[in-house]
Design an enzyme around this catalytic site. Sequence first.
Site, PDB file in Angstrom:
ATOM      1  N   SER A  13      12.046  16.496   2.656  1.00 48.28           N
ATOM      2  CA  SER A  13      10.814  15.801   2.246  1.00 48.28           C
ATOM      3  C   SER A  13       9.843  15.792   3.429  1.00 48.28           C
ATOM      4  O   SER A  13      10.167  16.292   4.508  1.00 48.28           O
ATOM      5  CB  SER A  13      11.146  14.387   1.777  1.00 48.28           C
ATOM      6  OG  SER A  13      11.791  13.696   2.813  1.00 48.28           O
ATOM      7  N   GLU A 140       1.352  17.571  -8.703  1.00 49.28           N
ATOM      8  CA  GLU A 140       2.377  17.592  -7.652  1.00 49.28           C
ATOM      9  C   GLU A 140       3.579  16.798  -8.134  1.00 49.28           C
ATOM     10  O   GLU A 140       3.427  15.714  -8.691  1.00 49.28           O
ATOM     11  CB  GLU A 140       1.767  16.937  -6.398  1.00 49.28           C
ATOM     12  CG  GLU A 140       2.759  16.724  -5.276  1.00 49.28           C
ATOM     13  CD  GLU A 140       2.218  15.816  -4.158  1.00 49.28           C
ATOM     14  OE1 GLU A 140       1.003  15.490  -4.151  1.00 49.28           O
ATOM     15  OE2 GLU A 140       3.024  15.413  -3.315  1.00 49.28           O
ATOM     16  N   ASP A 147      17.033  17.051  -6.327  1.00 55.96           N
ATOM     17  CA  ASP A 147      17.222  15.614  -6.566  1.00 55.96           C
ATOM     18  C   ASP A 147      17.532  15.416  -8.049  1.00 55.96           C
ATOM     19  O   ASP A 147      16.893  16.047  -8.908  1.00 55.96           O
ATOM     20  CB  ASP A 147      15.933  14.816  -6.295  1.00 55.96           C
ATOM     21  CG  ASP A 147      15.492  14.886  -4.845  1.00 55.96           C
ATOM     22  OD1 ASP A 147      16.293  15.326  -4.007  1.00 55.96           O
ATOM     23  OD2 ASP A 147      14.334  14.505  -4.568  1.00 55.96           O
ATOM     24  N   GLU A 149      16.821  12.868  -9.862  1.00 57.48           N
ATOM     25  CA  GLU A 149      15.712  12.230 -10.596  1.00 57.48           C
ATOM     26  C   GLU A 149      14.525  13.157 -10.847  1.00 57.48           C
ATOM     27  O   GLU A 149      13.682  12.868 -11.684  1.00 57.48           O
ATOM     28  CB  GLU A 149      15.290  10.931  -9.909  1.00 57.48           C
ATOM     29  CG  GLU A 149      14.980  11.083  -8.447  1.00 57.48           C
ATOM     30  CD  GLU A 149      14.676   9.744  -7.780  1.00 57.48           C
ATOM     31  OE1 GLU A 149      15.032   8.702  -8.347  1.00 57.48           O
ATOM     32  OE2 GLU A 149      14.071   9.771  -6.701  1.00 57.48           O
ATOM     33  N   CYS A 381     -10.814  -7.216   2.931  1.00 56.65           N
ATOM     34  CA  CYS A 381     -10.014  -7.993   1.990  1.00 56.65           C
ATOM     35  C   CYS A 381      -9.376  -9.195   2.693  1.00 56.65           C
ATOM     36  O   CYS A 381     -10.093 -10.120   3.050  1.00 56.65           O
ATOM     37  CB  CYS A 381      -8.999  -7.097   1.287  1.00 56.65           C
ATOM     38  SG  CYS A 381      -8.585  -7.737  -0.338  1.00 56.65           S
ATOM     39  N   GLN A 385     -11.189 -12.542   4.309  1.00 57.06           N
ATOM     40  CA  GLN A 385     -10.767 -13.916   4.013  1.00 57.06           C
ATOM     41  C   GLN A 385     -10.406 -14.644   5.303  1.00 57.06           C
ATOM     42  O   GLN A 385     -10.743 -15.814   5.499  1.00 57.06           O
ATOM     43  CB  GLN A 385      -9.570 -13.899   3.053  1.00 57.06           C
ATOM     44  CG  GLN A 385      -9.890 -13.254   1.704  1.00 57.06           C
ATOM     45  CD  GLN A 385      -8.684 -13.162   0.777  1.00 57.06           C
ATOM     46  OE1 GLN A 385      -7.553 -13.413   1.184  1.00 57.06           O
ATOM     47  NE2 GLN A 385      -8.915 -12.788  -0.479  1.00 57.06           N
ATOM     48  N   HIS A 507     -12.214  -2.902  -0.809  1.00 59.80           N
ATOM     49  CA  HIS A 507     -11.584  -1.911   0.084  1.00 59.80           C
ATOM     50  C   HIS A 507     -12.465  -0.669   0.201  1.00 59.80           C
ATOM     51  O   HIS A 507     -12.272   0.299  -0.556  1.00 59.80           O
ATOM     52  CB  HIS A 507     -10.218  -1.506  -0.470  1.00 59.80           C
ATOM     53  CG  HIS A 507      -9.186  -2.571  -0.349  1.00 59.80           C
ATOM     54  ND1 HIS A 507      -8.408  -2.725   0.773  1.00 59.80           N
ATOM     55  CD2 HIS A 507      -8.822  -3.556  -1.208  1.00 59.80           C
ATOM     56  CE1 HIS A 507      -7.591  -3.754   0.593  1.00 59.80           C
ATOM     57  NE2 HIS A 507      -7.830  -4.277  -0.594  1.00 59.80           N
ATOM     58  N   GLU A 509     -12.387   1.586   2.333  1.00 63.03           N
ATOM     59  CA  GLU A 509     -11.659   2.758   2.861  1.00 63.03           C
ATOM     60  C   GLU A 509     -11.287   3.756   1.768  1.00 63.03           C
ATOM     61  O   GLU A 509     -11.133   4.946   2.036  1.00 63.03           O
ATOM     62  CB  GLU A 509     -10.408   2.317   3.637  1.00 63.03           C
ATOM     63  CG  GLU A 509      -9.267   1.709   2.817  1.00 63.03           C
ATOM     64  CD  GLU A 509      -9.387   0.206   2.609  1.00 63.03           C
ATOM     65  OE1 GLU A 509     -10.512  -0.325   2.685  1.00 63.03           O
ATOM     66  OE2 GLU A 509      -8.351  -0.440   2.355  1.00 63.03           O
TER      67      GLU A 509
HETATM   68  N1  GLN Z   1      -3.672 -11.463  -0.241  1.00 63.07           N
HETATM   69  C1  GLN Z   1      -5.080 -11.536  -0.459  1.00 63.07           C
HETATM   70  C2  GLN Z   1      -5.414 -11.777  -1.919  1.00 63.07           C
HETATM   71  O1  GLN Z   1      -4.590 -11.545  -2.759  1.00 63.07           O
HETATM   72  C3  GLN Z   1      -5.761 -10.286   0.054  1.00 63.07           C
HETATM   73  C4  GLN Z   1      -5.353  -9.046  -0.643  1.00 63.07           C
HETATM   74  C5  GLN Z   1      -5.711  -7.798   0.108  1.00 63.07           C
HETATM   75  O2  GLN Z   1      -6.014  -7.852   1.300  1.00 63.07           O
HETATM   76  N2  GLN Z   1      -5.639  -6.664  -0.530  1.00 63.07           N
HETATM   77  O3  GLN Z   1      -6.502 -12.202  -2.247  1.00 63.07           O
END
Ligand code: GLN
Length: 538
Positions: A13, A140, A147, A149, A381, A385, A507, A509
């Site tokens: 792998s 893919e 394997d 599975e 995220c 917070q 997010h 990213e």
């Molecule tokens: N744990 C936090 C929430 O659920 C942040 C989640 C995260 O960072 N993806 O709101």
Amino acid sequence: MAKYIFVTGGVVSSLGKGITAASIGLLLKSRGLNVINQKFDPYLNVDPGTMNPYQHGEVYVTDDGAETDLDLGHYERFTGITTNRNCNYTTGRIYDAIIRKERRGDYLGGTVQVVPHVTTEICDSIRSVVTDDVDVVISEIGGTVGDIESLPFLEALRLFRLMEGRSNVLFVHVTLIPYLSKAGEVKTKPTQHSVGRLREIGIIPDVLICRTEKHLDAEVRRKISLFCNVDTEAVIEAFDVENTIYEVPMHLAEQNLDYVIIDTLGLRAGRRNLKPWRDYIDRVVNATKSVSIAVVGKYSELLDAYKSIREALQHAAAYHSVNLSIETVAAEDIELEGPAKVLRGVSGILVPGGFGSRGLEGKIAAIRFAREKKIPFFGICLGMQTAVIEFARNVLKLADADSMENHENTPHPVIHLMEEQKRIMNLGGTMRLGAYPCVLTKGSIARKAYGKESISERHRHRYEFNNEYREACEKQGMVLSGLSPNKMLVEIVELKDHPWFVGCQFHPEFKSRPIDVHPLFRDFIGAGVKQGARRGTK
Ligand code: GLN
């Protein structure tokens, strides 16, 4: 009518099957074809959403809110396509669909079996990504040939080729050619065995991608071709790349992999255009200055846990043509040693997403350090917070401020579960997942970065900024620069009087591409470069 490419792997792998499948997508796209990539994972979890990053690495989220394998991130970054929930199936999901049908009585009293029911369900899943404009589907298959599975998937692929016609389906097998230093030569036998296993199942690969640390000479290629029954021009070397994974498609293009595929499938394609990619690689290779970014998370040793963040930072560094060094810092180390020691010399601090309490106090200390020392900060995220908790505790002087995830009965739940969400959770739904619109405030860092008012970004969280604290935060210099269109949800916070301090509930990213870098990552790294220069002149 769509054509199909199946990518399997053999011998070991971690050969880079995902990067290979993504590279094939990019090469075909560069020839003007419309592609869609898909991944099958042979494990029994219905999706990777609940899997631990030690097991699985990052969970990649699609626009339509599916929690998927991180290979979908490679697909999107390489091909620029937007994947969806049909781009990732696990054995668990396939069985889940079958068992639901069985309970509904859809099988009319018949015996439900791996062949034909599971294999048919797999074939239907392959077709589920086809739309009118798709020329080529690239699927893919996770795991390694041999394997237990993976077997139903391979059996389904054999059948699929029979049904679609031989000229419409192509098999690519990714394999390893090890080098034995004592013998001073590369060895082809493991590849021969692996191809042998495939042929026993009834699959004859059309293309072999040979992962190797030594270049394969004509003699070795001829031998592989002969013993594995593959044309010599379809024996393709995948050499370990030096600077960036985006060199992989270039190496494959040098060996004309796109021509081999296009000829074999009888596709009509345009001329190859890889210019933006060459420019990207040039910027990486010619970078002179450096920037050092600390990623303060729960997992310091797990590179795959923050895969898309690492990639997005790389895209931004390439944009500025700087070398990037990412220091992965365990937040718990900051709790033990203090931020000044652990974060010494970094030009930017990023706190990524996460779940649970471990390391939270370390993250808060890192954010306080970034805020007070005016070091560029990017919170994503949970990182956003945590920035709100830090601000509430140290600026608003609400000593016990916390998130309800960390402390359910905190007197100051600055991050909380909204009433509406509590109801959703009772119904069994769990998180705000997938793309949501957001409106940006004029004059803010975010608005300047995106250069527009309305954006859409992907979410994966339960908790939200508590609106009861909005006014207090704004009074003390926090800018709520991104809100949901109905203004009920705070999606971005930033600080005045700071070179670059941004936290976002989504997010970003997941949407950064090498040749289309995400604006927030671009400007975060830009601020980091300036920070480094400032320090250098001191
Ligand atoms: N744990 C936090 C929430 O659920 C942040 C989640 C995260 O960072 N993806 O709101």
